[in-house]
Design a protein around this motif. Structure first.
Motif, PDB file in Angstrom:
ATOM      1  N   PRO A   1      43.530 -42.899   5.890  1.00  0.00           N
ATOM      2  CA  PRO A   1      43.954 -44.627   6.872  1.00  0.00           C
ATOM      3  C   PRO A   1      45.615 -44.324   6.992  1.00  0.00           C
ATOM      4  O   PRO A   1      45.810 -44.366   5.130  1.00  0.00           O
ATOM      5  N   GLY A   2      45.463 -45.812   8.009  1.00  0.00           N
ATOM      6  CA  GLY A   2      46.677 -46.287   7.072  1.00  0.00           C
ATOM      7  C   GLY A   2      48.197 -45.690   7.860  1.00  0.00           C
ATOM      8  O   GLY A   2      48.276 -44.448   9.187  1.00  0.00           O
ATOM      9  N   PRO A   3      49.171 -45.530   7.195  1.00  0.00           N
ATOM     10  CA  PRO A   3      50.881 -45.166   7.624  1.00  0.00           C
ATOM     11  C   PRO A   3      50.375 -43.455   7.807  1.00  0.00           C
ATOM     12  O   PRO A   3      51.366 -43.448   9.011  1.00  0.00           O
ATOM     13  N   GLU A   4      49.760 -43.224   7.156  1.00  0.00           N
ATOM     14  CA  GLU A   4      49.597 -41.334   7.389  1.00  0.00           C
ATOM     15  C   GLU A   4      48.833 -41.018   8.539  1.00  0.00           C
ATOM     16  O   GLU A   4      49.696 -40.254   8.872  1.00  0.00           O
ATOM     17  N   ARG A   5      48.261 -41.588   8.879  1.00  0.00           N
ATOM     18  CA  ARG A   5      47.468 -41.079   9.828  1.00  0.00           C
ATOM     19  C   ARG A   5      48.302 -41.276  11.221  1.00  0.00           C
ATOM     20  O   ARG A   5      48.339 -40.845  11.984  1.00  0.00           O
ATOM     21  N   ALA A   6      48.536 -42.603  11.361  1.00  0.00           N
ATOM     22  CA  ALA A   6      49.055 -43.036  12.775  1.00  0.00           C
ATOM     23  C   ALA A   6      50.906 -42.251  13.054  1.00  0.00           C
ATOM     24  O   ALA A   6      51.200 -42.025  13.576  1.00  0.00           O
ATOM     25  N   ALA A   7      51.238 -41.700  11.256  1.00  0.00           N
ATOM     26  CA  ALA A   7      52.363 -40.257  11.233  1.00  0.00           C
ATOM     27  C   ALA A   7      51.878 -39.380  11.862  1.00  0.00           C
ATOM     28  O   ALA A   7      52.550 -38.657  12.855  1.00  0.00           O
ATOM     29  N   SER A   8      50.963 -38.399  11.177  1.00  0.00           N
ATOM     30  CA  SER A   8      49.943 -37.529  11.639  1.00  0.00           C
ATOM     31  C   SER A   8      49.999 -37.474  13.740  1.00  0.00           C
ATOM     32  O   SER A   8      49.669 -36.302  14.696  1.00  0.00           O
ATOM     33  N   LEU A   9      49.275 -39.398  14.211  1.00  0.00           N
ATOM     34  CA  LEU A   9      48.968 -38.604  14.782  1.00  0.00           C
ATOM     35  C   LEU A   9      50.154 -38.837  15.934  1.00  0.00           C
ATOM     36  O   LEU A   9      49.924 -38.101  17.268  1.00  0.00           O
ATOM     37  N   ALA A  10      51.217 -39.261  15.422  1.00  0.00           N
ATOM     38  CA  ALA A  10      52.708 -39.264  16.535  1.00  0.00           C
ATOM     39  C   ALA A  10      53.404 -37.906  16.076  1.00  0.00           C
ATOM     40  O   ALA A  10      53.628 -37.652  17.814  1.00  0.00           O
ATOM     41  N   VAL A  11      52.978 -36.741  15.549  1.00  0.00           N
ATOM     42  CA  VAL A  11      53.359 -35.344  15.379  1.00  0.00           C
ATOM     43  C   VAL A  11      52.596 -35.257  16.320  1.00  0.00           C
ATOM     44  O   VAL A  11      52.985 -34.416  17.014  1.00  0.00           O
ATOM     45  N   ALA A  12      51.347 -34.904  16.502  1.00  0.00           N
ATOM     46  CA  ALA A  12      50.331 -34.347  17.153  1.00  0.00           C
ATOM     47  C   ALA A  12      50.982 -34.367  18.509  1.00  0.00           C
ATOM     48  O   ALA A  12      51.091 -33.721  19.700  1.00  0.00           O
ATOM     49  N   ARG A  13      50.712 -35.750  19.320  1.00  0.00           N
ATOM     50  CA  ARG A  13      51.662 -36.361  20.729  1.00  0.00           C
ATOM     51  C   ARG A  13      53.517 -36.087  20.505  1.00  0.00           C
ATOM     52  O   ARG A  13      53.570 -34.997  22.196  1.00  0.00           O
ATOM     53  N   ARG A  14      53.623 -36.053  19.879  1.00  0.00           N
ATOM     54  CA  ARG A  14      55.036 -35.411  19.601  1.00  0.00           C
ATOM     55  C   ARG A  14      55.306 -34.181  20.462  1.00  0.00           C
ATOM     56  O   ARG A  14      56.406 -33.099  21.030  1.00  0.00           O
ATOM     57  N   ALA A  15      54.006 -33.389  20.549  1.00  0.00           N
ATOM     58  CA  ALA A  15      54.030 -31.280  19.800  1.00  0.00           C
ATOM     59  C   ALA A  15      53.427 -31.151  21.218  1.00  0.00           C
ATOM     60  O   ALA A  15      54.389 -30.748  21.991  1.00  0.00           O
ATOM     61  N   VAL A  16      53.041 -31.980  22.115  1.00  0.00           N
ATOM     62  CA  VAL A  16      52.436 -32.351  22.912  1.00  0.00           C
ATOM     63  C   VAL A  16      53.544 -32.733  24.348  1.00  0.00           C
ATOM     64  O   VAL A  16      54.269 -32.085  25.572  1.00  0.00           O
ATOM     65  N   GLU A  17      54.085 -33.767  24.072  1.00  0.00           N
ATOM     66  CA  GLU A  17      55.465 -34.138  24.859  1.00  0.00           C
ATOM     67  C   GLU A  17      56.394 -32.630  24.644  1.00  0.00           C
ATOM     68  O   GLU A  17      57.463 -32.697  25.811  1.00  0.00           O
ATOM     69  N   LEU A  18      56.665 -32.030  24.363  1.00  0.00           N
ATOM     70  CA  LEU A  18      57.931 -30.366  23.538  1.00  0.00           C
ATOM     71  C   LEU A  18      57.626 -29.576  24.271  1.00  0.00           C
ATOM     72  O   LEU A  18      58.199 -28.958  24.497  1.00  0.00           O
ATOM     73  N   GLY A  19      56.175 -29.460  24.938  1.00  0.00           N
ATOM     74  CA  GLY A  19      55.976 -28.366  25.781  1.00  0.00           C
ATOM     75  C   GLY A  19      55.098 -27.704  24.846  1.00  0.00           C
ATOM     76  O   GLY A  19      54.332 -26.673  25.397  1.00  0.00           O
ATOM     77  N   VAL A  20      54.375 -27.851  23.696  1.00  0.00           N
ATOM     78  CA  VAL A  20      53.837 -26.997  23.133  1.00  0.00           C
ATOM     79  C   VAL A  20      52.015 -27.493  23.687  1.00  0.00           C
ATOM     80  O   VAL A  20      51.828 -27.980  24.156  1.00  0.00           O
ATOM     81  N   THR A  21      51.565 -25.410  23.992  1.00  0.00           N
ATOM     82  CA  THR A  21      50.408 -25.703  24.534  1.00  0.00           C
ATOM     83  C   THR A  21      49.442 -25.236  23.435  1.00  0.00           C
ATOM     84  O   THR A  21      48.409 -24.948  24.171  1.00  0.00           O
ATOM     85  N   LEU A  22      49.851 -24.871  22.503  1.00  0.00           N
ATOM     86  CA  LEU A  22      48.389 -23.864  21.584  1.00  0.00           C
ATOM     87  C   LEU A  22      48.701 -24.703  20.337  1.00  0.00           C
ATOM     88  O   LEU A  22      49.937 -25.166  19.674  1.00  0.00           O
ATOM     89  N   ILE A  23      47.828 -25.208  19.543  1.00  0.00           N
ATOM     90  CA  ILE A  23      47.553 -26.493  18.664  1.00  0.00           C
ATOM     91  C   ILE A  23      46.333 -25.619  17.595  1.00  0.00           C
ATOM     92  O   ILE A  23      45.239 -25.363  18.485  1.00  0.00           O
ATOM     93  N   ASP A  24      46.821 -25.545  16.560  1.00  0.00           N
ATOM     94  CA  ASP A  24      45.112 -24.703  15.430  1.00  0.00           C
ATOM     95  C   ASP A  24      44.849 -25.384  14.396  1.00  0.00           C
ATOM     96  O   ASP A  24      45.632 -26.388  13.843  1.00  0.00           O
ATOM     97  N   THR A  25      43.559 -25.898  13.944  1.00  0.00           N
ATOM     98  CA  THR A  25      42.904 -26.402  13.478  1.00  0.00           C
ATOM     99  C   THR A  25      42.043 -25.851  12.809  1.00  0.00           C
ATOM    100  O   THR A  25      41.626 -24.621  13.180  1.00  0.00           O
TER     101      THR A  25
END
Length: 281
Positions: free
Chosen positions: A30-54
């Motif tokens: 929780p906190g800033p780390e989670r916010a940063a992670s959400l931003a990275v995931a969303r930016r990946a999709v904005e950049l056209g990434v269509t395969l995300i592995d978890t």
């Protein structure tokens, strides 16, 4: 099956861009780390990434929940693939293999809930459970596919023989093994995947070896007007049309650097110099 140089059809029908994103490094704290992670995931999709592995292993499902928070409802064309078969013991807290049929069914149901979907288009077996017959593990996943909970089945960290044995049970759409420019232990598995048109998702796609190897990569990067990381990813993309690298990061700037590697073109001479590094790394 490859449709063009930038995309691949997983299982022959599921189109993704070949350069994906590995979410393992995204913190769900929780906190800033989670916010940063959400931003990275969303930016990946904005950049056209269509395969995300978890995977369930990444935070005991927290990584899956993070991706759902960031991206659900998922945009058309986005594949979020996850992995099951490695679980934490409620008694000891230790992680271990568990691919018994009932356990796999329970893990898949939990993954569906965390990802907020009714069907996981690509589900990968994180590791083969040595205590459970392979036919039972793969057969259970095949049953789940028939039931509509899974679209396609993948494997992770398997040998050529294990891949062949799994394919005797059912169709395998992907393999996720450790592989990069300087670590080619699983080259025979990649070759088997290429021959069969199976997607090969190298994890740890960027790694550094000895000083000589690092210097050669840096030299090629300077010639190509790219970074060493981009050169390593570009080499993977050029290595085989079935290769779908999934580099991971927790920083937007690094993500943007990785995604831009799809536009780096290596000359035959540069690729030949890089090919020779495995013997010296």
């Amino acid at each position: 099956m490859t449709s063009d140089t930038g995309t691949f059809l997983i299982g022959g029908d599921l189109a993704v861009r070949r350069l994906g994103f590995g979410a393992m490094h995204l913190s769900a704290a929780p906190g800033p780390e989670r916010a940063a992670s959400l931003a990275v995931a969303r930016r990946a999709v904005e950049l056209g990434v269509t395969l995300i592995d978890t995977a369930h292993l990444y935070g005991g499902g927290a990584n899956e929940e993070l991706l759902a928070e960031a991206l659900h409802p998922y945009p058309d064309g986005l594949l979020v693939t996850t992995k099951v078969g490695v679980v934490r013991s409620p008694e000891t807290g230790e992680w271990g293999y568990d691919s018994r049929p009932a356990a796999l069914r329970e893990q898949v149901d939990h993954a569906l809930r965390r990802l907020r979907v009714e069907r996981i288009e690509l589900l990968q077996l994180h590791r083969i459970d040595p205590e459970t017959p392979l036919a039972d593990q793969i057969g259970t996943l095949a049953e789940l596919r028939t039931e509509g909970k899974i679209g396609r089945i993948g494997l992770s960290e398997v040998t050529v023989a294990e891949l062949a044995a799994a394919r005797e049970v059912t169709a395998i759409a992907s393999v996720q093994n450790r592989y990069n420019l300087l670590d080619r232990e699983h080259e025979p598995v990649l070759d088997a995947c290429e021959a069969a048109g199976i997607a090969f998702l190298p994890w740890r796609p960027v790694a550094w070896g000895g000083a000589g190897a690092t210097a050669e990569v840096a030299a090629v990067a300077a010639e190509a007007g790219a970074t060493p990381t981009q050169v390593m990813l570009a080499w993977l993309l050029a290595r085989s049309p079935v290769v779908l690298p999934i580099p991971g990061t927790s920083r937007v700037a690094h993500l943007e650097e990785n995604v831009a590697a799809a536009d780096v073109r290596l000359t035959p001479s540069q690729r030949d110099r890089l090919d020779r590094l495995a013997a010296t790394a």
